[in-house]
Each structure stands twice: as structure tokens, then as C-alpha cells.
Scaffold this motif. Structure first.
Motif, PDB file in Angstrom:
ATOM      1  N   UNK A  85      -2.632  -3.126   9.859  1.00  0.00           N
ATOM      2  CA  UNK A  85      -2.145  -4.167   8.955  1.00  0.00           C
ATOM      3  C   UNK A  85      -3.129  -4.389   7.815  1.00  0.00           C
ATOM      4  N   UNK A  86      -4.423  -4.383   8.128  1.00  0.00           N
ATOM      5  CA  UNK A  86      -5.446  -4.539   7.094  1.00  0.00           C
ATOM      6  C   UNK A  86      -5.416  -3.408   6.083  1.00  0.00           C
ATOM      7  N   UNK A  87      -5.240  -2.182   6.550  1.00  0.00           N
ATOM      8  CA  UNK A  87      -5.178  -1.033   5.645  1.00  0.00           C
ATOM      9  C   UNK A  87      -3.937  -1.122   4.753  1.00  0.00           C
ATOM     10  N   UNK A  88      -2.799  -1.443   5.354  1.00  0.00           N
ATOM     11  CA  UNK A  88      -1.557  -1.548   4.577  1.00  0.00           C
ATOM     12  C   UNK A  88      -1.670  -2.663   3.542  1.00  0.00           C
ATOM     13  N   UNK A  89      -2.256  -3.800   3.942  1.00  0.00           N
ATOM     14  CA  UNK A  89      -2.412  -4.909   3.011  1.00  0.00           C
ATOM     15  C   UNK A  89      -3.367  -4.558   1.872  1.00  0.00           C
ATOM     16  N   UNK A  90      -4.383  -3.742   2.145  1.00  0.00           N
ATOM     17  CA  UNK A  90      -5.288  -3.347   1.066  1.00  0.00           C
ATOM     18  C   UNK A  90      -4.589  -2.435   0.057  1.00  0.00           C
ATOM     19  N   UNK A  91      -3.716  -1.575   0.519  1.00  0.00           N
ATOM     20  CA  UNK A  91      -2.938  -0.733  -0.398  1.00  0.00           C
ATOM     21  C   UNK A  91      -1.988  -1.603  -1.231  1.00  0.00           C
ATOM     22  N   UNK A  92      -1.350  -2.570  -0.572  1.00  0.00           N
ATOM     23  CA  UNK A  92      -0.467  -3.489  -1.296  1.00  0.00           C
ATOM     24  C   UNK A  92      -1.260  -4.283  -2.329  1.00  0.00           C
ATOM     25  N   UNK A  93      -2.467  -4.692  -1.968  1.00  0.00           N
ATOM     26  CA  UNK A  93      -3.329  -5.428  -2.900  1.00  0.00           C
ATOM     27  C   UNK A  93      -3.609  -4.602  -4.149  1.00  0.00           C
ATOM     28  N   UNK A  94      -3.941  -3.328  -3.958  1.00  0.00           N
ATOM     29  CA  UNK A  94      -4.216  -2.461  -5.102  1.00  0.00           C
ATOM     30  C   UNK A  94      -2.974  -2.307  -5.988  1.00  0.00           C
ATOM     31  N   UNK A  95      -1.825  -2.154  -5.366  1.00  0.00           N
ATOM     32  CA  UNK A  95      -0.590  -2.018  -6.143  1.00  0.00           C
ATOM     33  C   UNK A  95      -0.276  -3.285  -6.928  1.00  0.00           C
ATOM     34  N   UNK A  96      -0.436  -4.439  -6.284  1.00  0.00           N
ATOM     35  CA  UNK A  96      -0.172  -5.713  -6.966  1.00  0.00           C
ATOM     36  C   UNK A  96      -1.146  -5.920  -8.115  1.00  0.00           C
ATOM     37  N   UNK A  97      -2.425  -5.610  -7.885  1.00  0.00           N
ATOM     38  CA  UNK A  97      -3.423  -5.789  -8.935  1.00  0.00           C
ATOM     39  C   UNK A  97      -3.113  -4.894 -10.132  1.00  0.00           C
ATOM     40  N   UNK A  98      -2.766  -3.647  -9.868  1.00  0.00           N
ATOM     41  CA  UNK A  98      -2.412  -2.739 -10.973  1.00  0.00           C
ATOM     42  C   UNK A  98      -1.208  -3.258 -11.741  1.00  0.00           C
ATOM     43  N   UNK A  99      -0.227  -3.786 -11.034  1.00  0.00           N
ATOM     44  CA  UNK A  99       0.969  -4.323 -11.689  1.00  0.00           C
ATOM     45  C   UNK A  99       0.617  -5.541 -12.544  1.00  0.00           C
ATOM     46  N   UNK A 100      -0.228  -6.433 -12.020  1.00  0.00           N
ATOM     47  CA  UNK A 100      -0.594  -7.642 -12.769  1.00  0.00           C
ATOM     48  C   UNK A 100      -1.462  -7.322 -13.984  1.00  0.00           C
ATOM     49  N   UNK A 101      -2.257  -6.265 -13.908  1.00  0.00           N
ATOM     50  CA  UNK A 101      -3.125  -5.866 -15.015  1.00  0.00           C
ATOM     51  C   UNK A 101      -2.456  -4.874 -15.960  1.00  0.00           C
ATOM     52  N   UNK A 102      -1.216  -4.495 -15.659  1.00  0.00           N
ATOM     53  CA  UNK A 102      -0.482  -3.499 -16.438  1.00  0.00           C
ATOM     54  C   UNK A 102      -1.250  -2.185 -16.536  1.00  0.00           C
ATOM     55  N   UNK A 103      -1.812  -1.775 -15.415  1.00  0.00           N
ATOM     56  CA  UNK A 103      -2.538  -0.508 -15.356  1.00  0.00           C
ATOM     57  C   UNK A 103      -1.794   0.457 -14.453  1.00  0.00           C
ATOM     58  N   UNK A 104      -2.021   1.739 -14.727  1.00  0.00           N
ATOM     59  CA  UNK A 104      -1.422   2.769 -13.894  1.00  0.00           C
ATOM     60  C   UNK A 104      -2.336   3.060 -12.711  1.00  0.00           C
ATOM     61  N   UNK A 105      -1.757   3.588 -11.656  1.00  0.00           N
ATOM     62  CA  UNK A 105      -2.555   4.010 -10.514  1.00  0.00           C
ATOM     63  C   UNK A 105      -3.364   5.253 -10.900  1.00  0.00           C
ATOM     64  N   UNK A 106      -4.524   5.438 -10.310  1.00  0.00           N
ATOM     65  CA  UNK A 106      -5.307   6.639 -10.620  1.00  0.00           C
ATOM     66  C   UNK A 106      -4.548   7.907 -10.231  1.00  0.00           C
ATOM     67  N   UNK A 107      -4.751   8.953 -11.022  1.00  0.00           N
ATOM     68  CA  UNK A 107      -4.087  10.229 -10.746  1.00  0.00           C
ATOM     69  C   UNK A 107      -4.719  10.892  -9.529  1.00  0.00           C
ATOM     70  N   UNK A 108      -3.933  11.658  -8.819  1.00  0.00           N
ATOM     71  CA  UNK A 108      -4.418  12.385  -7.648  1.00  0.00           C
ATOM     72  C   UNK A 108      -4.958  13.744  -8.100  1.00  0.00           C
ATOM     73  N   UNK A 109      -6.122  13.741  -8.711  1.00  0.00           N
ATOM     74  CA  UNK A 109      -6.741  14.985  -9.128  1.00  0.00           C
ATOM     75  C   UNK A 109      -7.762  15.406  -8.072  1.00  0.00           C
TER      76      UNK A 109
END
Length: 122
Positions: free
Chosen positions: A43-67
Motif C-alpha cells: 500500500x505504501x509503494x502504491x501510494x508513493x506512485x500515486x503521489x508522484x502522479x498527482x504531484x506531476x499533474x498539479x505542477x503540469x509536468x510530464x513524467x520522466x522518460x524511461x531511458x
């Protein structure tokens, strides 16, 4: 403090506490709560991923590329965190204070090296 940073701070703290509590529950046999620990940790891991997604959405930033560069950075960060954890185990569990301190310091230095590795030196 911006609203997005505050939300990320609260959600990140909650996810970190859930993950840490879950790992304690799963790895301490005295607690006898392995299954519950796995649930809390996941649950903690899933919530941390959700946190990153929400933060990116609120900051209008894209997720880092999978390079390959980013994948190697993540692998390096995992290894550095494990080195730090091994140093802590050497001190606290195996009573090897001197060697544990040295290994822990190496892990801290490796984690600090992530900053110029990601941001670069200008």
C-alpha cells in the motif's frame, strides 16, 4: 509553500510511514504479522506512485522518460540505499560498529552522489 508541494509532502509522508511499518511487520518475527506487513508495504509503494502522479499533474509536468540513463540511475539509487541499510544492519544487528559505520558512510556518499548525477554540475 505551494499547494502541490504540501500535498506531495503529506502524501509522501503517509506512504513512507506505511511502507516502513509494513516492512517492520513483515521482517520482525516477534510481531508475527508477515501477511499484514506485505499488505501495508505494498500500500505504501502504491501510494508513493500515486503521489508522484498527482504531484506531476498539479505542477503540469510530464513524467520522466524511461531511458536507459534513468534506469541506470534508479538501479544505482537502489544499490546505494542497500549499502546504507547494510551498514545500519552491521551496526545494529551484527554489532560491528566500526565496519558498519564505514559501510553506512559509503552508502550516504553514494546517495549524495545522486544529486550531481541527476542535476549535473554547472
Amino acid at each position: 509553500m505551494k499547494k502541490s508541494n504540501f500535498v506531495a509532502l503529506i502524501m509522501g509522508t503517509i506512504s513512507g510511514v506505511l511502507f516502513a511499518l509494513g516492512m517492520c511487520m513483515a521482517l520482525l518475527p516477534e510481531w508475527n504479522a508477515f501477511k499484514e506487513g506485505i499488505i501495508f508495504g505494498s500500500t505504501g509503494i502504491i501510494l508513493s506512485v500515486i503521489t508522484a502522479l498527482i504531484w506531476c499533474k498539479m505542477e503540469n509536468k510530464r513524467l520522466p522518460k524511461m531511458s536507459s540513463k534513468n534506469v541506470l540511475r534508479v538501479i544505482y539509487a537502489i544499490i546505494a540505499a542497500l549499502v546504507l541499510g547494510i551498514g545500519m544492519c552491521m551496526c545494529l544487528v551484527w554489532q560491528q560498529i566500526v565496519w558498519g559505520t564505514l559501510v553506512g558512510l559509503l552508502g550516504i556518499i553514494m546517495l549524495i552522489a545522486l544529486i550531481p548525477m541527476i542535476k549535473g554540475i554547472k
